[in-house]
Every structure is written in structure tokens, then in C-alpha cells.
Design an enzyme around this catalytic site. Structure first.
Site, PDB file in Angstrom:
ATOM      1  N   CYS A 120       1.016  -1.312  -0.238  1.00 36.97           N
ATOM      2  CA  CYS A 120      -0.153  -0.176  -0.130  1.00 36.97           C
ATOM      3  C   CYS A 120       0.852   1.080   0.298  1.00 36.97           C
ATOM      4  O   CYS A 120       1.901   1.155   0.783  1.00 36.97           O
ATOM      5  CB  CYS A 120      -1.119  -0.157   1.241  1.00 36.97           C
ATOM      6  N   PRO A 121       0.751   2.490  -0.565  1.00 39.97           N
ATOM      7  CA  PRO A 121      -0.392   2.439  -1.720  1.00 39.97           C
ATOM      8  C   PRO A 121      -0.432   2.384  -3.041  1.00 39.97           C
ATOM      9  O   PRO A 121      -1.334   2.394  -4.139  1.00 39.97           O
ATOM     10  CB  PRO A 121      -1.116   4.295  -1.112  1.00 39.97           C
TER      11      PRO A 121
END
Length: 75
Positions: free
Chosen positions: A14-15
């Protein structure tokens, strides 16, 4: 299911899977399907939140072994 585009985000955290999906969706026509393959545990809830925020439909989520598959329909 007729997948129009598939992106491989295995090994990314992430992200990055969301950012790559956002970029891929921007190049697609409304109603087309995007398949994202990820290995990040957090991607399950990340893609749920992403779909709510952007209006793209989260059609399906699957866990296959240590991979997470997300199918999104472009709004």
C-alpha cells in the site's frame, strides 16, 4: 467474466496497488473490467475503500493462496 485489463501488483505494498489500479482505470472505458492481482494483506480493505471513494464498482474479491484478486468495473 470478460476482463478488459489485468495488472500485476504482486510484491507491492500500500498504496502502490491502488495507485496502479487508479492509473489503469483512467485509461479504460466506462463499464470495462479491471483485474488486479496483489499480495498485500491490506489490499482487501484498501480496494473496498477505493471503490466507495471513487464510485467504481468492486465486482469481486478472492483470496487464492497468498494472492488477492480484485475485479473492478470502471464507472
Amino acid at each position: 467474466m470478460d476482463i478488459h485489463k489485468e495488472i500485476d501488483t504482486r510484491g507491492l505494498n500500500c498504496p502502490l496497488p491502488i495507485l496502479k489500479a487508479k492509473k489503469a482505470l483512467s485509461d479504460m472505458a466506462s463499464g470495462q473490467l479491471l483485474k488486479v492481482v496483489a499480495t498485500d494483506n491490506g489490499s482487501l480493505r484498501d480496494f473496498q475503500a477505493f471503490a466507495k471513494q471513487t464510485g467504481n464498482e468492486l465486482v469481486e474479491q478472492q483470496t487464492v493462496g497468498d494472492e488477492f484478486i480484485h475485479i473492478l468495473r470502471r464507472r
